[in-house]
Scaffold this motif. Structure first.
Motif, PDB file in Angstrom:
ATOM      1  N   LEU A  21       0.894  -1.059   0.045  1.00  0.00           N
ATOM      2  CA  LEU A  21      -0.036  -0.027  -0.012  1.00  0.00           C
ATOM      3  C   LEU A  21       0.974   1.196   0.005  1.00  0.00           C
ATOM      4  N   PHE A  22       1.862   1.294   0.731  1.00  0.00           N
ATOM      5  CA  PHE A  22       2.723   2.302   0.842  1.00  0.00           C
ATOM      6  C   PHE A  22       3.242   2.641  -0.540  1.00  0.00           C
ATOM      7  N   ASN A  23       4.053   1.527  -1.150  1.00  0.00           N
ATOM      8  CA  ASN A  23       4.601   1.725  -2.412  1.00  0.00           C
ATOM      9  C   ASN A  23       3.479   1.994  -3.580  1.00  0.00           C
ATOM     10  N   ALA A  24       2.217   1.848  -3.540  1.00  0.00           N
ATOM     11  CA  ALA A  24       1.148   2.341  -4.262  1.00  0.00           C
ATOM     12  C   ALA A  24       0.958   3.750  -4.471  1.00  0.00           C
ATOM     13  N   HIS A  25       1.557   4.517  -3.244  1.00  0.00           N
ATOM     14  CA  HIS A  25       1.688   6.071  -3.095  1.00  0.00           C
ATOM     15  C   HIS A  25       2.927   6.630  -3.999  1.00  0.00           C
ATOM     16  N   ASP A  26       3.613   5.857  -4.464  1.00  0.00           N
ATOM     17  CA  ASP A  26       4.663   6.230  -5.169  1.00  0.00           C
ATOM     18  C   ASP A  26       5.733   7.192  -4.471  1.00  0.00           C
ATOM     19  N   PRO A  27       6.145   6.557  -3.326  1.00  0.00           N
ATOM     20  CA  PRO A  27       7.039   7.367  -2.259  1.00  0.00           C
ATOM     21  C   PRO A  27       8.509   7.149  -3.147  1.00  0.00           C
ATOM     22  N   PRO A  28       9.410   8.098  -2.758  1.00  0.00           N
ATOM     23  CA  PRO A  28      10.886   8.208  -3.547  1.00  0.00           C
ATOM     24  C   PRO A  28      11.579   6.657  -3.423  1.00  0.00           C
ATOM     25  N   ARG A  29      11.385   6.098  -2.160  1.00  0.00           N
ATOM     26  CA  ARG A  29      11.980   4.653  -2.180  1.00  0.00           C
ATOM     27  C   ARG A  29      10.736   3.569  -1.647  1.00  0.00           C
ATOM     28  N   LYS A  30      10.783   2.424  -2.476  1.00  0.00           N
ATOM     29  CA  LYS A  30       9.864   1.448  -2.108  1.00  0.00           C
ATOM     30  C   LYS A  30      10.331   0.479  -0.811  1.00  0.00           C
ATOM     31  N   ALA A  31       9.517   0.260  -0.122  1.00  0.00           N
ATOM     32  CA  ALA A  31       9.743  -0.665   1.074  1.00  0.00           C
ATOM     33  C   ALA A  31       9.263  -2.091   0.639  1.00  0.00           C
ATOM     34  N   LYS A  32       9.827  -2.964   1.186  1.00  0.00           N
ATOM     35  CA  LYS A  32       9.612  -4.706   0.891  1.00  0.00           C
ATOM     36  C   LYS A  32       9.885  -5.440   2.202  1.00  0.00           C
ATOM     37  N   PHE A  33       8.927  -6.316   2.601  1.00  0.00           N
ATOM     38  CA  PHE A  33       9.171  -7.371   3.543  1.00  0.00           C
ATOM     39  C   PHE A  33       9.394  -8.585   2.959  1.00  0.00           C
ATOM     40  N   LEU A  34      10.180  -9.458   3.410  1.00  0.00           N
ATOM     41  CA  LEU A  34      10.665 -10.761   2.954  1.00  0.00           C
ATOM     42  C   LEU A  34       9.404 -11.678   3.307  1.00  0.00           C
ATOM     43  N   LYS A  35       9.139 -12.334   2.189  1.00  0.00           N
ATOM     44  CA  LYS A  35       7.963 -13.550   2.596  1.00  0.00           C
ATOM     45  C   LYS A  35       8.759 -14.715   3.445  1.00  0.00           C
ATOM     46  N   ALA A  36       8.071 -14.870   4.743  1.00  0.00           N
ATOM     47  CA  ALA A  36       8.495 -16.032   5.273  1.00  0.00           C
ATOM     48  C   ALA A  36       7.291 -17.083   5.445  1.00  0.00           C
ATOM     49  N   TRP A  37       8.044 -18.301   5.959  1.00  0.00           N
ATOM     50  CA  TRP A  37       6.924 -19.559   5.805  1.00  0.00           C
ATOM     51  C   TRP A  37       7.792 -20.469   7.023  1.00  0.00           C
TER      52      TRP A  37
END
Length: 403
Positions: free
Chosen positions: A140-156
């Motif tokens: 959702l944060f990235n969809a607002h086009d911030p200057p840097r994107k955030a990502k969380f690793l997928k965990a299992w």
């Protein structure tokens, strides 16, 4: 305490969970004798390691469901990092070729095992769901086009089904680079850099922030993107949750904590409204908060925007406000029969360290004594395995609350 007062926990369960909180805060976790030595370094030559059967439990955020499938894995003989709460091993998933031999089917992974042999196995599933929720708000944060994107690793979660007690581990992609922690769950805001060992494997990882020195943290090093992301989650959830413990390599994050209004979700690190208020009291809105049109909190002046920090290309985003997606979901693993059966079965067995009967016994069973992997006299403490990510100084026991 609230769940105990409601009659949801037995007296024995309440006191056991309370003791675990105290142990985490004071650093007095119990562990079986003979914990393996730590061998810092990159992933080993997996071709020389045997494979074993396992079950992979995956959470699907979109459908709010869990699925399980059999896999084969190879696990390093020794951990490459040790924290207050967990041991980190290198792991690789493998597939069987038609002739029955194993072939690689994944990149290097990290397997996190709890040090405490009496730890609640539900924590593994709860942490996966927690990280999936954080990843959703990052999108959702990235969809607002911030200057840097955030990502969380997928965990299992991986269940080592060939070992006694079928021990569990949390698994995610191995990301080399300099590990930075940007805030914690008790109100501290500021980037902390950890040096040495596995926590700063090779280079900076593009995280920015400046400064140096292991364990050094100050507002002068505080990066804009992770702090703005935490603030964003509070507003985008309708002020029902707040993602903290933002940490990782560059803007690839892992091992977060989430505060919710009730304080009953996502484990003891969820400090509820108190945790939210502590972050809001410490946070200083920056240029990215302004760009996202978030309500300003103790905003930094433009003169305080130090050189080298990430700045948006425009004062404000084209949208009038952030999209609000309310949080009101429970823990979904509690409704999956297979996982419930495992937890009930595991609860009736003796606690077994992931290494098996003993650390030494496991190494012999895998065909070595571990001497080739151990670096004599060396130890490593790593954010990836819960060492600095939840230290006694930054984790506090949940205070007793009443309705």
């Amino acid at each position: 305490k609230l769940r105990y007062d409601r009659g949801e926990l037995s007296t024995a369960s309440y006191h056991a969970r309370k003791q675990r909180v105290v142990d985490k805060v004071t650093g007095t976790l119990k562990s079986k004798p003979g914990l393996p030595p730590v061998s810092p370094g990159p992933p080993p030559d997996f071709g020389a390691l045997p494979s074993e059967r396992a079950l992979k439990h995956v959470f699907h955020f979109r459908t709010r469901s869990w699925s399980s499938k059999p896999i084969r894995v190879k696990l390093s003989r020794l951990p490459f990092a040790k924290g207050n709460l967990r041991l980190c091993y290198h792991l690789q998933e493998v597939a069987e070729a038609p002739d029955g031999t194993a072939r690689t089917s994944s990149s290097a992974l990290v397997a996190k095992f709890a040090i405490d042999p009496d730890g609640d196995p539900e924590v593994y599933f709860r942490d996966v769901e927690l990280q999936a929720h954080a990843a959703y708000y990052a999108k959702l944060f990235n969809a607002h086009d911030p200057p840097r994107k955030a990502k969380f690793l997928k965990a299992w979660v991986v269940e080592l089904s060939e070992r006694r007690g079928s021990p569990l581990c949390g698994v995610e992609k191995y990301v080399p680079g300099e590990y930075l922690k940007h805030n914690n769950n008790f109100g501290h805001v500021g980037t902390t850099r950890f040096g040495g060992g596995a926590a700063a494997a090779v280079g900076s990882g593009g995280g920015g922030g400046g400064g140096g020195g292991a364990g050094l943290g100050s507002e002068a090093l505080s990066r804009f993107t992770p702090q703005a992301f935490s603030h964003f989650t509070y507003e985008a959830s309708g002020r029902r949750l707040l993602v903290v413990d933002v940490q990782g390599v560059g803007d690839v994050y892992t091992d977060p904590q989430i505060h919710t209004l009730s304080g009953d979700d996502f484990g003891e690190g969820n400090l509820g409204i108190e945790g939210m208020n502590r972050f809001l009291a410490s946070h200083r809105c920056n240029a990215i908060c302004r760009y996202l049109r978030l309500p300003l909190i103790n905003a930094l002046e433009e003169t305080e925007h130090a050189a080298g920090r990430t700045l948006p290309s425009a004062p404000h985003m084209p949208y009038t406000h952030v999209k609000i997606v309310h949080f009101d979901e429970p823990h979904y693993y509690e409704t999956v029969p297979l996982l419930r059966q495992y937890l009930e079965r595991r609860g009736g067995e003796d606690s077994v360290h992931p290494a098996g009967e003993s650390a030494e016994g496991r190494y012999r069973a895998l065909g070595g004594d571990g001497a080739g992997e151990a670096a004599a006299g060396k130890t490593s403490v790593c954010c990836r395995c819960g060492g600095f990510s939840r230290p006694p100084s930054s984790r506090a026991p949940r205070k007793e609350r009443s309705m």
